[in-house]
Design an enzyme around this catalytic site. Structure first.
Site, PDB file in Angstrom:
ATOM      1  N   ASP A  36       0.813  -1.215   0.000  1.00  0.00           N
ATOM      2  CA  ASP A  36       0.000   0.000   0.000  1.00  0.00           C
ATOM      3  C   ASP A  36       0.847   1.266   0.000  1.00  0.00           C
ATOM      4  O   ASP A  36       0.306   2.365  -0.064  1.00  0.00           O
ATOM      5  CB  ASP A  36      -0.937   0.023   1.218  1.00  0.00           C
ATOM      6  CG  ASP A  36      -2.289  -0.593   0.875  1.00  0.00           C
ATOM      7  OD1 ASP A  36      -2.420  -1.104  -0.236  1.00  0.00           O
ATOM      8  OD2 ASP A  36      -3.194  -0.548   1.718  1.00  0.00           O
ATOM      9  N   ASP A 296      -6.113  35.078 -35.150  1.00  0.00           N
ATOM     10  CA  ASP A 296      -5.952  33.667 -34.793  1.00  0.00           C
ATOM     11  C   ASP A 296      -7.158  33.202 -34.007  1.00  0.00           C
ATOM     12  O   ASP A 296      -7.753  32.170 -34.283  1.00  0.00           O
ATOM     13  CB  ASP A 296      -4.724  33.496 -33.896  1.00  0.00           C
ATOM     14  CG  ASP A 296      -3.482  33.300 -34.734  1.00  0.00           C
ATOM     15  OD1 ASP A 296      -3.646  32.986 -35.924  1.00  0.00           O
ATOM     16  OD2 ASP A 296      -2.382  33.472 -34.193  1.00  0.00           O
ATOM     17  N   GLY A 431      -5.807  20.185 -34.506  1.00  0.00           N
ATOM     18  CA  GLY A 431      -7.013  19.569 -35.039  1.00  0.00           C
ATOM     19  C   GLY A 431      -7.264  19.994 -36.475  1.00  0.00           C
ATOM     20  O   GLY A 431      -7.553  19.182 -37.341  1.00  0.00           O
ATOM     21  N   MET A 432      -7.068  21.281 -36.751  1.00  0.00           N
ATOM     22  CA  MET A 432      -7.298  21.795 -38.099  1.00  0.00           C
ATOM     23  C   MET A 432      -6.342  21.159 -39.104  1.00  0.00           C
ATOM     24  O   MET A 432      -6.732  20.730 -40.177  1.00  0.00           O
ATOM     25  CB  MET A 432      -7.103  23.317 -38.118  1.00  0.00           C
ATOM     26  CG  MET A 432      -8.236  24.096 -37.508  1.00  0.00           C
ATOM     27  SD  MET A 432      -9.774  23.822 -38.395  1.00  0.00           S
ATOM     28  CE  MET A 432      -9.420  24.733 -39.898  1.00  0.00           C
TER      29      MET A 432
END
Lengths: 510, 474
Positions: A36, A296, A431-432
């Site tokens: 533990d 942007d 992503g783009m």
């Protein structure tokens, strides 16, 4: 019983150990079975600690089950007292030991007679509180112990410092970017001409806790830990506290205005005015305000995002995205179920829906359903994003080792706003780029991905329809797949063919 | 099994305050090994947190294991544990449809005395899926011993070996082959050859190896034995639960890992198998001794084994040059220590201390004897063996001895490195492929990594990275 694969917040004793090992020269002894003491590994690996983690276990084994711990715990406490000479030893029960119902307080009382260290028993119920709640509670317990001790001994000095000063409460080990946040807060207070009285628990000494009341006010940057302590100090010493997280431009300004109010409450002649500082920082030092204005950020307008994390970070990031960057937060949520009310209040009006859960499959399904352009979440959401091909910025624990960066990465204060702007912008652009690749046939050989995390899909795609689906550009593929499946379900079709796909498309456009 | 462990061997036993993994960690490698299994760990948040952190990235790959997380109602028996487990297992059956569900009992189930063994057969009938119970808890066991409890429980589920039927089958097979004798001559020749081989291999009584190894390593060891005309009839555990090997009083068994003493005992006492006590096939020396022992039991003369071992040593030369004369300190946490130390001594290293959580002197007898002989051959004294070590004391000893390498858990690795002591994280030995001739290089790859790294950093002058310690602290 609950079927669980993964959890956002750890067990209670982890919280206690995090607080104990954040203080200097405090040793924690866990009453626990072998294995533990995994906390030591986490601290040594994630924080890359150079020193041995001051946590040992008083092992609970078969003999302890049969006869009770007897002398064992007391021996372990006194031994540690001799070996390490800590200021304080915190006996920490674990879930295992708490069902044994041994009288640990009795051990503590006995051990404190012989040992030079102070000894206390962490007062947490393992089946009712999680890691974060336990940390909050333990910190309050330690502070209370030392302030009451000082009061008893008559060494408590309640006069406040000459110059304005503050305590920062809640910086601790294994916290998400805590070290960097701490440095940023120190810089902020320094800019405002406010002395740092004490920072607890990280790097603090328990002997200095009696000087806490000398500060003019307390700053509690995180919702999860420190509030109980701040409330205790307010009640018993009349110390005001600020619990606005200085994350994002608007909230940082709000936090500074609060500080101004508290400082001006206590000075009689020279009232301070921080407005010029806020203005200067917002417009020229931090780049985030300018960034929101730049073209942007214009491109991000109305993009969908999902936020999930602990209460502090999820709430703040939601507000930054919605208020400061014009991003549409489709859903925001937290796993801090114990703080639901506060969270809902914080994000009211900044998002479409709210999800309060500690079940990661629910979060995954929500993300799959919404299909945002970017996710801001924990490591778990990062993995969900990977699976669904959605970029993710990590904004909250639980985290991996890469979220303990060596470089300076605060989330709080004005430098924090820069860091967050970078994080948000980078997530979206990635992503783009990915989508542009897909549109121009960059990498279209991927297998179709299942969008839902639950394993309840009853539909099969035949080979031709699979191929057809693969031909569809990646960024709309998921949508088409889902629409087709929806159509199939509505019409009680289980086997999806190319014809069904077209039928679904026609039905949808009709 | 030899009982001639000489008196020169010194065993010490300390306080047992040491760091190791909880034995439930065995699900990490076992669920991958047994492809059609599902592991359900019946425990608390603490167990879950450990697993999720210890297994790191694996958790995101939809693992075939889960926690049955006990809540307050379960602890205080307000909820019926049978009904609760039934609900969860039904869910698992629906989602994953495994061939077997393995319940891992934890400290909490021990303390509240949850009768897992009693409930399993009942639920098994109701559900139609075998349910195996293994009590891999931190009250009784350390780290790799978790696998031992699972294998031991699984040994009960292996089908009974019935030799008669087997023999009939062979006859039938050859009848069928006769029937197809109109096949081309060439093919027939092949079949005959095959039959010959088959006959040759069939000479030894059934041999089942126990211990979970990655399938490539398992087949490496099998083929290593095949070279000596020893046929392996099965592995415990097998790649799939449905492929468990047959056991019986005619079956010989041999372990491949040092931590499988319960499994060995179960195989001998409950399944009446004959245990071959051999050193473990770790390092080329161990592998050779392991094969030799098995062959000697079957009365087979080994062929070209010495040459093969030599060849392997030859290939290790570059690494041996690195390790020769260097000292090692095993803090002890996974029970592989004796075998690894023996191999490293044979490589020319000096071992200061072998810490080990638990030592079964009978199961490891051959390995201990082999270690002693290795020490004698390398003319160094047998290192002290410390059972249930005390990490604090060990660190004090290490400060005096200043070993070139400490093999230790992650809790101590970074702090030791900061104090200028090279460390190798011991858990890697559990997950890496270290068995057989082929993988000897991998063991040394691990051992030499910190040494090689430091060759690069040596002259930079910052090996000690701690602030001056004023107090008498570690």
């Amino acid at each position: 019983m609950k079927l669980a694969y993964w959890m956002y917040a750890g067990p209670a004793h982890i919280g206690t150990l995090r607080v104990a090992s954040s203080f200097k020269n405090v040793h924690a002894i866990m009453h626990a079975p072998l294995g533990d003491d995994y906390f030591n590994v986490m601290r040594s690996m994630l924080e890359r600690e150079r020193d041995f983690t001051p946590v040992t276990a008083s092992i609970v084994d078969r003999h302890v089950l049969a006869r009770g711990s007897q002398e064992k715990v007391v021996d372990n406490i006194t031994r540690k007292d001799k070996e390490e000479r800590p200021d304080l030893i915190v006996l920490t029960p674990t879930c295992t030991s708490s069902i044994l119902q041994e009288d640990l307080q009795n051990f503590v009382d006995r051990a404190s007679i012989t040992s030079n260290s102070d000894v206390i028993l962490a007062d947490v119920n393992h089946y009712r509180v999680n890691e974060l709640q336990a940390a909050d509670r333990t910190l309050e317990q330690v502070v209370r112990y030392y302030l009451e001790k000082a009061r008893r001994q008559g060494t408590l000095d309640q006069s406040i410092t000459k110059e304005p000063s503050a305590n920062i409460i809640g910086i601790f080990t294994l916290g998400f970017h805590n070290q960097h946040d701490c440095r940023e807060l120190k810089r902020l207070l320094q800019d405002l001409n406010i002395k740092i009285n004490k920072i607890i628990p990280e790097g603090g000494s328990v002997k200095d806790l009696q000087y806490l009341p000398k500060a003019w006010f307390n700053l509690v940057p995180y919702r999860e830990i420190g509030l109980m302590t701040a409330i205790y100090l307010e009640k018993n010493f009349g110390m005001p506290y600020i619990s606005i997280t200085p994350m994002g431009i608007v909230d940082t300004a709000e936090c500074i205005r609060q500080i101004e109010k508290h400082v001006n409450n206590l000075v009689s002649n020279k009232k301070v005015n921080y407005e010029p500082y806020i203005d200067q920082q917002t417009r020229f030092v931090s780049q985030a305000a300018w960034f929101s204005r730049s073209i942007d950020c214009q491109n991000l307008t109305g993009k969908k995002a999902v936020v999930f994390g602990d209460a502090t970070h999820a709430a703040s990031i939601t507000r930054i995205l919605a208020r400061e960057m014009g991003i549409r937060v489709s859903c925001t949520g937290t796993y801090c179920k114990h703080d639901t009310e506060w969270f809902k209040e914080q994000v009211q009006g900044f998002c479409d829906e709210i999800l309060i859960t500690d079940d990661h499959t629910k979060v995954g399904d929500m993300i799959a359903r919404i299909e945002p352009s970017a996710i801001f979440g924990t490591q778990m959401e990062r993995h969900i994003g990977k699976r669904l091909d959605i970029p993710c910025g990590v904004i909250s624990s639980p985290v991996h080792i890469q979220n303990f960066p060596l470089g300076y990465r605060p989330f709080l204060g004005y430098e924090g706003t820069n860091q967050i702007a970078d994080l948000v912008y980078n997530s979206f652009t990635l992503g783009m780029e990915d989508h542009l690749l897909e549109i121009f046939g960059g990498h279209d050989t991927k297998e179709v991905i299942t969008k839902s995390l639950s394993t309840d899909t009853d539909l099969t795609w035949n080979h031709e329809s699979q191929l057809e689906l693969n031909k569809i550009p990646g960024f709309v593929r998921g949508k088409i797949k889902r629409n087709t499946e929806k159509f199939a379900r509505q019409n009680n079709i289980t086997n999806i063919t190319v014809e069904i796909m077209y039928a679904a498309k026609e039905a949808l456009s009709a | 099994m030899s009982n001639k462990i000489s008196e020169t061997l010194t065993f010490e036993c300390e306080t047992g305050n040491y760091h190791t993994f909880c034995p439930i960690s065995c699900v990490a490698w076992l669920y991958q090994k047994i492809e059609d299994s599902f592991f359900l760990v019946v425990g608390t948040k603490t167990c879950g947190y450990f697993l999720q952190n210890a297994l790191g990235v694996m958790i995101f790959a939809e693992p075939r294991y889960a926690m049955a997380e006990l809540e307050e109602g379960d602890i205080s028996a307000q909820l019926n544990d049978y009904e609760e487990l039934k609900r969860l297992c039904l869910q698992i059956k629906k989602d994953r449809n495994p061939s077997v569900i393995i319940w891992i009992g934890t400290c909490t189930t021990e303390i509240i005395k949850m009768d897992l063994e009693g409930m399993a057969p009942k639920l098994e009938n109701e559900l139609g899926i075998p349910i195996i119970v293994a009590r891999a808890n931190g009250l009784d066991y350390a780290f790799t011993q978790g696998e031992d409890t699972v294998s031991a429980a699984m040994a009960h589920r292996c089908p009974e070996q019935i030799l008669l039927i087997e023999r009939k089958k062979v006859i039938q097979d050859s009848n069928i082959q006769n029937f197809f004798s109109f096949l081309s001559l060439e093919k027939e020749e092949k079949t005959i050859n095959k039959n010959k081989n088959f006959e040759k291999l069939k000479k030894n009584p059934p041999l089942v190896l126990f211990g979970s190894l990655p399938s490539t390593v398992a087949s490496q060891l099998s083929s290593e034995l095949k070279r000596q005309s020893v046929q392996v009839s099965g592995w415990l555990p097998a790649q799939r639960y449905t492929d468990l090997p047959s056991l019986g009083d005619q079956v010989y068994v041999c372990g491949v890992n040092p931590f499988l003493s319960r499994t060995a005992t179960t195989l001998m006492r409950r399944r009446k198998c004959k245990l071959i006590g051999a050193p473990f096939p770790i390092g080329p020396d161990g592998t050779r001794a392991w094969i030799e022992k098995i062959c000697s039991v079957f009365g087979i003369q080994t062929e070209g084994l010495g040459k093969r071992e030599e060849q392997i040593w030859e290939n290790l030369k570059d690494y041996l040059d690195l390790v020769r004369g260097k000292s090692v300190f095993f803090m002890g946490d996974n029970l592989l220590e004796i075998s690894l130390a023996r191999f490293l001594i044979r490589c020319g290293m000096i071992v200061y201390e072998i810490g080990i959580p638990y030592l079964d002197k009978r199961y490891q007898a051959a390995e201990l004897l082999f270690s002693q002989n290795t020490c004698k051959n390398m003319s160094i004294p047998m290192p002290r063996i410390v059972e249930k070590p005390d990490n604090y004391n060990q660190i004090q000893r290490m400060r005096e001895l200043k070993p070139d390498l400490a093999i230790t858990g992650m809790a101590h690795a970074n702090p030791l490195e900061a104090r200028g002591i090279n460390t190798k994280w011991s858990v890697e030995f559990t997950f890496a492929q270290i068995h057989g001739f082929t993988n000897a290089r991998d063991v040394l790859e691990l051992v030499t990594r910190p040494l090689r790294r430091n060759n690069n950093l040596e002259n930079l002058g910052w090996s000690n990275l701690t602030k001056k310690e004023t107090k008498n602290k570690v």
